[in-house]
Write a protein that holds these residues in place. Sequence first.
Motif, mmCIF file in Angstrom:
data_model
loop_
_atom_site.group_PDB
_atom_site.id
_atom_site.type_symbol
_atom_site.label_atom_id
_atom_site.label_comp_id
_atom_site.label_asym_id
_atom_site.label_seq_id
_atom_site.Cartn_x
_atom_site.Cartn_y
_atom_site.Cartn_z
ATOM 1 N N ALA A 25 0.812 -1.222 0.000
ATOM 2 C CA ALA A 25 0.000 0.000 0.000
ATOM 3 C C ALA A 25 0.851 1.281 0.000
ATOM 4 O O ALA A 25 0.603 2.186 -0.801
ATOM 5 C CB ALA A 25 -0.961 -0.005 1.184
ATOM 6 N N PRO A 26 1.864 1.406 0.874
ATOM 7 C CA PRO A 26 2.692 2.621 0.825
ATOM 8 C C PRO A 26 3.418 2.792 -0.506
ATOM 9 O O PRO A 26 3.531 3.914 -1.012
ATOM 10 C CB PRO A 26 3.687 2.419 1.981
ATOM 11 C CG PRO A 26 3.026 1.448 2.892
ATOM 12 C CD PRO A 26 2.269 0.522 1.993
ATOM 13 N N THR A 27 3.902 1.696 -1.065
ATOM 14 C CA THR A 27 4.580 1.750 -2.356
ATOM 15 C C THR A 27 3.636 2.277 -3.423
ATOM 16 O O THR A 27 3.995 3.148 -4.232
ATOM 17 C CB THR A 27 5.075 0.347 -2.759
ATOM 18 O OG1 THR A 27 5.797 -0.229 -1.677
ATOM 19 C CG2 THR A 27 5.962 0.416 -3.981
ATOM 20 N N TYR A 28 2.428 1.729 -3.419
ATOM 21 C CA TYR A 28 1.444 2.154 -4.406
ATOM 22 C C TYR A 28 1.093 3.630 -4.232
ATOM 23 O O TYR A 28 1.007 4.391 -5.205
ATOM 24 C CB TYR A 28 0.180 1.310 -4.284
ATOM 25 C CG TYR A 28 -0.909 1.748 -5.233
ATOM 26 C CD1 TYR A 28 -0.890 1.375 -6.570
ATOM 27 C CD2 TYR A 28 -1.948 2.579 -4.795
ATOM 28 C CE1 TYR A 28 -1.861 1.798 -7.451
ATOM 29 C CE2 TYR A 28 -2.925 3.006 -5.670
ATOM 30 C CZ TYR A 28 -2.889 2.608 -6.993
ATOM 31 O OH TYR A 28 -3.851 3.048 -7.859
ATOM 32 N N LEU A 29 0.879 4.041 -2.978
ATOM 33 C CA LEU A 29 0.503 5.430 -2.716
ATOM 34 C C LEU A 29 1.611 6.396 -3.144
ATOM 35 O O LEU A 29 1.336 7.473 -3.679
ATOM 36 C CB LEU A 29 0.180 5.621 -1.233
ATOM 37 C CG LEU A 29 -0.461 6.969 -0.888
ATOM 38 C CD1 LEU A 29 -1.850 7.058 -1.487
ATOM 39 C CD2 LEU A 29 -0.541 7.169 0.620
ATOM 40 N N LEU A 30 2.860 6.000 -2.917
ATOM 41 C CA LEU A 30 3.980 6.845 -3.348
ATOM 42 C C LEU A 30 4.011 6.977 -4.863
ATOM 43 O O LEU A 30 4.220 8.071 -5.404
ATOM 44 C CB LEU A 30 5.301 6.257 -2.837
ATOM 45 C CG LEU A 30 5.611 6.475 -1.352
ATOM 46 C CD1 LEU A 30 6.800 5.621 -0.941
ATOM 47 C CD2 LEU A 30 5.891 7.949 -1.072
ATOM 48 N N ALA A 31 3.816 5.852 -5.564
ATOM 49 C CA ALA A 31 3.807 5.885 -7.028
ATOM 50 C C ALA A 31 2.672 6.764 -7.532
ATOM 51 O O ALA A 31 2.846 7.579 -8.452
ATOM 52 C CB ALA A 31 3.681 4.467 -7.583
ATOM 53 N N TRP A 32 1.502 6.594 -6.901
ATOM 54 C CA TRP A 32 0.366 7.432 -7.297
ATOM 55 C C TRP A 32 0.639 8.904 -6.988
ATOM 56 O O TRP A 32 0.300 9.783 -7.791
ATOM 57 C CB TRP A 32 -0.894 6.980 -6.549
ATOM 58 C CG TRP A 32 -2.064 7.888 -6.799
ATOM 59 C CD1 TRP A 32 -2.907 7.872 -7.862
ATOM 60 C CD2 TRP A 32 -2.474 8.987 -5.979
ATOM 61 N NE1 TRP A 32 -3.841 8.872 -7.753
ATOM 62 C CE2 TRP A 32 -3.594 9.572 -6.597
ATOM 63 C CE3 TRP A 32 -2.022 9.516 -4.777
ATOM 64 C CZ2 TRP A 32 -4.251 10.675 -6.060
ATOM 65 C CZ3 TRP A 32 -2.677 10.604 -4.240
ATOM 66 C CH2 TRP A 32 -3.785 11.180 -4.874
ATOM 67 N N GLY A 33 1.266 9.197 -5.838
ATOM 68 C CA GLY A 33 1.565 10.577 -5.469
ATOM 69 C C GLY A 33 2.497 11.253 -6.460
ATOM 70 O O GLY A 33 2.314 12.430 -6.785
#
Length: 365
Positions: A25-33
């Motif tokens: 989840a954090p990895t995905y959120l960073l990529a999305w950010g």
Amino acid sequence: MLLSLVLHTYSLRYLLPTAVMMGSAPTYLLAWGVWRTISCLLPSRIYHQVDDRLYTLYQSMVLFFFENYTGVQVLIYGDLPKQKENVVYLSNHQSTVDWIIADMLAIRQNALGHVRYVLKDGLKFLPLYGWYFSQHGGLYVKRSANFNEKAMRRKLMAQVDADIPMYLVIFPEGTRYNPEIPKVIADSQEFASNQGLAVLKHVLTPRVKATHVAVDAMQDYLAAIYDVTVAYEGTVNPEGHRKEAPSMTEFLCKECPKVHVYIERVDRSEIPGEQLHMKRWLHERFEIKDKLLTEFYESEDPERRNRFPAKCSHSKLSLKKTFPSLLFLGGLTATMLMTESGRKLYLKTWIYGTLIGCLWVTVKP
């Protein structure tokens, strides 16, 4: 010793997928950010196209565990359109896995990135996910008198104006049907009786507000409603009575061998527009669901029990649809965790992402 080994194996079955899904989840959120920052300089249409692709990436990884990893058989009754279209997806609600079933159908139409949910208001405080679902077009609603029709309509119309593809998932019952909580079922049946509506046995009385706002706000943008009825095999106790549907944990532990999904496509032109008429129409759709589920659970003919009364197809999801996403997100997360700076960024994303997200959905729901 044997019992300990069995419990250990059982726990590993869901701990592994849970660790990967939550851990990514954090990895995905960073990529999305990163993409959200870059896209500020681009037309919103391009942002939404890439956002949908990113969402497809994550949800495909989720489906690897819920389909390929569990080996569940997905049996589809009725005609699932091959082409994606703008729809409202209406389903009975009995388990947290119901959200995954919507994804299972969407990926078979190449529409996984277009899935948006109408969610209970309290879910907006889920760490990381709560805020992101809102950014992806999800809607948080309160029940009964606190339902904010204007806010829901405004957000839906904004997405229609932006020409955002829509696969809007709604569970009109609002609350999960659980045979082990008979008071909820009794209250629902009493409400239906007081309203002059048919009393339902295997589903709760549907509430019309969210469905009416969704259909009315999207109007000609909407192609159809997918009326979906879901039954989980193995949810009958030794006495022959229906029991609670599997939780996500139980599902990942392979306690559900088959999922039966009955789908009927209802064209937009067949749906009444006025709320009172739609209330009757929606209740009639749930009467059909109730009859299907009664046949599924209670048929006196053993050959007709544990199936819906129609032809079905076993729909197997290819690993090509899910495994690359698992490798990509899992590999990206593992790479981040290998360095000290990566671990610090990962931890800060969990902490500050959750705090900022909760603050955001509180101030700007």
